[in-house]
Scaffold this active site. Structure first.
Site, PDB file in Angstrom:
ATOM      1  N   TRP A 271       0.844  -1.184   0.000  1.00 56.49           N
ATOM      2  CA  TRP A 271       0.000   0.000   0.000  1.00 56.49           C
ATOM      3  C   TRP A 271       0.893   1.254   0.000  1.00 56.49           C
ATOM      4  CZ3 TRP A 271      -0.596   4.038   3.552  1.00 56.49           C
ATOM      5  CH2 TRP A 271      -1.594   4.954   3.201  1.00 56.49           C
TER       6      TRP A 271
ATOM      7  N   CYS B 277      -9.805   0.990  -8.904  1.00 59.45           N
ATOM      8  CA  CYS B 277      -8.995   1.397  -7.760  1.00 59.45           C
ATOM      9  C   CYS B 277      -8.990   0.245  -6.772  1.00 59.45           C
ATOM     10  CB  CYS B 277      -9.630   2.640  -7.136  1.00 59.45           C
ATOM     11  SG  CYS B 277      -8.914   3.115  -5.569  1.00 59.45           S
TER      12      CYS B 277
ATOM     13  N   ASN C 235     -10.789  -2.613  -1.142  1.00 58.55           N
ATOM     14  CA  ASN C 235      -9.769  -2.250  -0.158  1.00 58.55           C
ATOM     15  C   ASN C 235      -9.278  -3.353   0.760  1.00 58.55           C
ATOM     16  OD1 ASN C 235      -9.111   0.585  -0.548  1.00 58.55           O
ATOM     17  ND2 ASN C 235     -11.291   0.905  -0.230  1.00 58.55           N
TER      18      ASN C 235
ATOM     19  N   TRP D  94     -14.422   2.468  -8.871  1.00 56.49           N
ATOM     20  CA  TRP D  94     -14.706   1.153  -8.258  1.00 56.49           C
ATOM     21  C   TRP D  94     -13.506   0.801  -7.383  1.00 56.49           C
ATOM     22  CZ3 TRP D  94     -18.258  -3.019 -10.206  1.00 56.49           C
ATOM     23  CH2 TRP D  94     -18.047  -4.244  -9.557  1.00 56.49           C
ATOM     24  N   ASP D  95     -13.735   0.765  -6.089  1.00 53.13           N
ATOM     25  CA  ASP D  95     -12.643   0.536  -5.149  1.00 53.13           C
ATOM     26  C   ASP D  95     -12.713  -0.892  -4.596  1.00 53.13           C
ATOM     27  OD1 ASP D  95     -10.470   1.115  -3.536  1.00 53.13           O
ATOM     28  OD2 ASP D  95     -11.373   2.869  -2.583  1.00 53.13           O
TER      29      ASP D  95
ATOM     30  N   ASP E  80      -2.430   5.195  -3.758  1.00 54.61           N
ATOM     31  CA  ASP E  80      -2.933   6.112  -2.739  1.00 54.61           C
ATOM     32  C   ASP E  80      -1.862   7.110  -2.323  1.00 54.61           C
ATOM     33  OD1 ASP E  80      -5.519   5.377  -2.569  1.00 54.61           O
ATOM     34  OD2 ASP E  80      -5.381   4.368  -0.630  1.00 54.61           O
TER      35      ASP E  80
END
Ligand code: DGJ
Length: 737
Positions: free
Chosen positions: A194, A525, A480, A477-478, A547
């Protein structure tokens, strides 16, 4: 007369049957070559009379590939049949297989023999389909190669048919296998985490196996990207010279790339779905179709290989590839979860005032019983939060449209917070393993897309979001979190299907979305660049690169991303300083000059700009809109690597070589006394005169600004843009006179 009955034990009556090993006959075939060709490359396969199919060449175009007919092969080799085009476990093959099948009787042997092939031509693409068969088990394989002539890209996939009468298990089922022969192999691949997505690493391959894999289920590219560059006969990655093979797998789930250098120094590259926990059951008569593996070859180093991939991606590989996507203001770093209608209206007004073209409302707009005021709650409950946004989304979208802006909105449809109505209504839809804790990541669980009911639900989220206002132009469209304690209540005892069918479920949803909404722009995303692959890009227009919006971090990530993926997908946003992820402070112009090398956006609260900032902002956005067609459809040349010193540079050139945009940056301190960095441009027409004009400045300090120079001067003599000081940068537009 008395009758004597003699009882003989039944088994003694039978004569012991002699064990006989019978061999199934393999039909002999005609020796032939199968050339799979593009304008500048050839992949040559050789069919041996015994039916073996061997890969004998991938690289420069061969004018007479049939000369391989004279080549013999030692298939009696003690070390196994090397060079097999699609090697299977069993028979003489003893290395890592492309295919490994376990049959119903427990047998693991498969030997594939050529049965025939066909070739067809459709609009710039030659498709070759080769049939292979195991004559003992009736398992059949089709190798499908799409050769994109102009782009010099070959896309291959495999279809595996269980022609037997009983189910089998696929233990390995690679998309492709590619044997290469060189003295040295330098592998460049991409890893990350990340906020440090797409980091680049090169290593010279030794003997045995190098594996690049993802077992994350979702977020397949946050650890490793399913792509690589392979430089041949060198220990150094060159941007401009030498043979380079680039490969990328079109799959958004678990993947595996392996590179096995054998004792004869030949390298076999296997690419496909990771077999991890995925012994895929294939019923009698059923066919498994693998994802596609995309290959290109260039003799012009990494730059040539990237440009081939980019051209193919723009023409075939990316949804809406090459189309110019709008500049935008995204609400995330400027407002996070804390906003109301007024906050957003003000941001939209500012966006329109700065000359941006779209406003994107990010996370935080939904959930009522469990309002989405932080990442603890609300995922799954996709209705507008009435206390934050009582006027609704249509009111916001209308305001945007009235201001001449497009309107976009964020969703994360594969996920659910335990604190949500959805989690209470459908606990059986959550990915889970019986009796085990359902671990959370960012306080959320993953929905089970291997279940068709969940597919419908996820499609419905997209569909209903599109109905929140007329003309929603863009969906972010994420996704996570990764999958842990994997399992599907729906699949019951067939958990081996889970990982594969999760990704297939995702693609089913995407396919339905594209049928119904062909024009909406979709950003892929996943906590940034956690899903950057050519599988997702079939349906998505762009990706959220990372990010991490720190311009210095972006130098390395964007440089690496362009090795495989075109700039048209690269969303790049200017954010505030100190940067929210790294704390780094860079000048506003430097941030713009970095973001302008991709799809430009802003991700901050514009009301905090000073008047001086606004002048820079307005100027950068206006000039970007003049040349951005080059970013979206020009040819990329990386003119200085950020790994080679204190400077970084790249340029995009129009296909007719009449226009170009050049970006130059100083990324580490260099004392002024050392002298200016000379960038040698590439890709220009040597004889053409180009007027060179610096962008994004009031007054250029460069001695050549506004003058015209020949292409050969700019490429051979070079170009010194007067970069003094850390984070100085200069952008130039070149126009042929
Ligand atoms: C992760 C994304 O990468 C960010 O851009 C943002 O959309 C947040 N999720 C929202 O939760």
């Amino acid at each position: 007369m008395s009758l004597v009955l003699v009882l003989v034990p039944a088994n003694a009556q039978k004569k012991a049957k002699k064990f006989v090993h019978e061999t199934v006959a393999i039909p002999q075939v005609e020796r032939r070559v199968i050339p799979i060709e593009t304008q500048n490359t050839s992949l040559v396969l050789l069919v041996h009379p015994n039916g073996h199919l061997e890969t004998v060449h991938y690289g420069a175009k061969l004018s007479h590939p049939e000369q391989f007919l004279a080549k013999g092969v030692n298939t009696e080799d003690y070390n196994g049949f090397r060079g097999a085009t699609y090697p299977a476990t069993g028979g003489r093959y003893i290395n890592e297989p492309a295919l490994h099948v376990k049959y119903a009787d427990g047998n693991h042997n498969t030997e594939l023999y050529y049965t025939g092939h066909s070739v067809r031509y459709t609009n710039g693409c030659i498709t070759t389909v080769i049939g292979l068969k195991d004559y003992v088990t009736a398992l059949e394989v089709k190798l499908v190669y799409d050769a994109f002539e102009k782009e010099n890209v070959i896309v291959s996939h495999t279809e595996i048919l269980n022609g037997g009468k009983k189910p089998v298990q696929l233990l390995n089922y690679a998309s492709s296998s590619l044997y290469i022969d060189a003295d040295e192999y330098l592998l460049t691949h991409f890893y990350g985490a990340w906020a440090t997505d797409m980091q680049m690493e090169s290593e010279v391959l030794g003997h045995d196996m190098k594996v690049i894999e993802s077992r994350r289920g979702t977020q397949n590219t946050q650890g490793n990207n399913p792509s690589f560059l392979l430089s041949l006969d060198t220990k150094e990655l060159s941007e401009t010279t030498g043979e380079v093979i680039a490969g990328a797998l079109a799959w958004s789930g678990n993947f595996r790339l392996s590179f096995e250098k054998d004792d004869a120094h030949r390298l076999n590259i296997l690419a496909g779905i990771s077999p991890h926990a995925s012994a895929y059951p294939l019923k009698a008569g059923a066919t498994f179709v693998t994802p596609e593996m995309i290959y290109t070859w260039s003799a012009e180093g990494a730059g040539g290989a990237s440009r081939n991939l980019h051209r193919w991606a723009r023409n075939y590989g990316v949804y809406g590839g090459g189309q110019v996507n709008p500049t935008l203001l995204n609400s995330w770093e400027g407002a996070y979860f804390t906003f109301n209608t007024e906050t957003l209206l003000r941001m939209m007004d500012d966006a329109a005032g700065m000359g941006l073209e779209m406003f994107v409302l990010d996370d935080g707009w939904f959930g009522n019983n469990y309002p989405r005021n932080n990442d603890d709650a609300g995922l799954g409950d996709w209705e507008v939060n009435v206390s934050k946004l009582p006027e609704g989304i249509d009111f916001l979208a209308q305001h945007a449209h009235d201001k001449g802006l497009k309107f976009g909105i964020w969703i994360e449809p594969e996920m659910v917070n335990p604190q949500s109505d959805l989690a209470h209504a459908h606990p059986e839809w959550v990915v889970q393993s019986p009796g085990r804790e359902i671990y959370q990541g960012r306080n959320q669980w993953v929905l089970d897309l291997s279940n068709p009911a969940v597919e419908d639900f996820v499609f419905g989220i997209f569909d209903r979001t599109m109905q929140l206002a007329p003309n929603i132009d863009y969906i972010k469209w994420d996704c996570n979190r990764v999958i842990q304690s994997f399992g599907s209540p729906y699949l019951k005892a067939e958990q081996d299907r889970f990982y594969v069918e999760y990704t297939q479920g995702l693609y089913n949803v995407m396919r339905r979305i594209r049928e119904k909404y062909p024009r909406v722009i979709v950003q892929c995303c996943s906590s940034g660049g956690g899903r950057v692959d050519y599988g997702a890009l079939k349906y998505c227009n762009e990706v959220w690169t990372s990010d991490n919006t720190d311009a210095l971090s972006r130098v390395y990530m964007q440089y690496a991303q362009t090795m495989i993926y075109p700039a048209c997908i690269m969303a790049s946003h200017v954010s505030t300083v100190p940067n929210h992820q790294t704390g780094n402070v860079t000048p506003l112009k430097f941030r713009f000059d970095i973001a302008c090398a991709g799809r430009l956006g802003l991700e901050l609260q514009p009301k905090y700009f000073t008047d001086q900032d606004r002048a820079t902002v307005d100027r950068c956005i206006a000039s970007y809109k003049q040349y951005r067609d080059l970013v979206f459809s020009g040819d990329l040349y990386r003119i200085a690597s950020p790994f080679d010193g204190s400077y970084y540079g790249l340029m995009y050139v129009s296909p007719d070589k009449k226009r170009a945009v050049v970006y130059t940056y100083c990324i580490h301190f260099e004392p002024r006394t050392v002298g200016g960095k000379v960038f040698r441009l590439q890709g220009l027409d040597p004889a053409c005169k180009y007027k060179v004009v610096e962008q994004n400045v009031d007054r250029s300090c460069w001695w050549g600004n506004g003058q015209a120079f020949t292409g050969d001067f700019l490429m051979g003599g070079g170009f010194d843009p007067t970069l003094y000081g850390l984070y100085s940068s200069a952008v130039f537009v070149l126009e042929a006179e």
